[in-house]
Design an enzyme around this catalytic site. Sequence first.
Site, PDB file in Angstrom:
ATOM      1  N   HIS A  15      -3.973  -4.665  -0.229  1.00 56.16           N
ATOM      2  CA  HIS A  15      -3.626  -5.276   1.052  1.00 56.16           C
ATOM      3  C   HIS A  15      -3.742  -6.795   0.938  1.00 56.16           C
ATOM      4  O   HIS A  15      -4.837  -7.335   1.082  1.00 56.16           O
ATOM      5  CB  HIS A  15      -4.560  -4.764   2.153  1.00 56.16           C
ATOM      6  CG  HIS A  15      -4.310  -3.343   2.513  1.00 56.16           C
ATOM      7  ND1 HIS A  15      -3.340  -2.967   3.418  1.00 56.16           N
ATOM      8  CD2 HIS A  15      -4.888  -2.197   2.080  1.00 56.16           C
ATOM      9  CE1 HIS A  15      -3.336  -1.658   3.529  1.00 56.16           C
ATOM     10  NE2 HIS A  15      -4.257  -1.163   2.724  1.00 56.16           N
ATOM     11  N   GLU A  62      -2.864  -8.933   3.035  1.00 54.39           N
ATOM     12  CA  GLU A  62      -3.253  -9.464   4.357  1.00 54.39           C
ATOM     13  C   GLU A  62      -4.754  -9.370   4.596  1.00 54.39           C
ATOM     14  O   GLU A  62      -5.273  -9.980   5.535  1.00 54.39           O
ATOM     15  CB  GLU A  62      -2.471  -8.746   5.466  1.00 54.39           C
ATOM     16  CG  GLU A  62      -2.917  -7.342   5.809  1.00 54.39           C
ATOM     17  CD  GLU A  62      -2.464  -6.244   4.861  1.00 54.39           C
ATOM     18  OE1 GLU A  62      -2.697  -5.059   5.207  1.00 54.39           O
ATOM     19  OE2 GLU A  62      -1.875  -6.536   3.792  1.00 54.39           O
ATOM     20  N   CYS A  82       0.831  -1.202   0.000  1.00 53.97           N
ATOM     21  CA  CYS A  82       0.000   0.000   0.000  1.00 53.97           C
ATOM     22  C   CYS A  82       0.872   1.262   0.000  1.00 53.97           C
ATOM     23  O   CYS A  82       1.618   1.493  -0.934  1.00 53.97           O
ATOM     24  CB  CYS A  82      -1.004  -0.031   1.145  1.00 53.97           C
ATOM     25  SG  CYS A  82      -2.335   1.192   0.960  1.00 53.97           S
TER      26      CYS A  82
END
Length: 192
Positions: A174, A176, A77
């Site tokens: 992202h 994650e 990011c």
Amino acid sequence: MKLVIIDYGAGNIQSIKFAFQRLGIEAVLSNDAQEISKADKVIFPGVGEASTAMAKLRESGLQDVITDLSQPVLGICLGMQLMCNSSKEGNTKGLGIFNVDVVKFKAAVKVPQIGWNRIENLEGELFKGLQEDYIYLVHSFYAPKSNETIATCTYGEAYSAALQKDNFYGVQFHPEKSGDYGAKILKNFLDL
């Protein structure tokens, strides 16, 4: 394998750490230059506003450490954006790893872009075994397509969802927070 997540006060480090725990890797959070330099793999996270995050990185003295790394490095990011030449957000000078300037989405689209978007035009080892799918993003600024683009998204126009130059990788999204698809990208990074 020693995986270090750079902790410079501007990152989404806990969610990234938990994502690697799910993959069986206990990442180390560190702002120690020697520990970062000796890691097998390095994550450069980032959340927030570019000029503030870059100021924190400079205060920590880690900007030169990052650019000198020779092992695989993944910017996530804002981390990816700070690896570019510059950002229009706060007129910020970046690390200059990726030869592209980060710009703001045009007024024709709602900003920030929040939510799921399709990732396309996948290239390279980071996307090994993956097809086009959906990833999770939260951002108002983006890196236009360039020679270092290895994946794109479209929001008003096509832009770089991922960049690569030598041992440096960057993802605008992202991983994650992108479910099994994002987990596979993180696993591919570990396997580089």
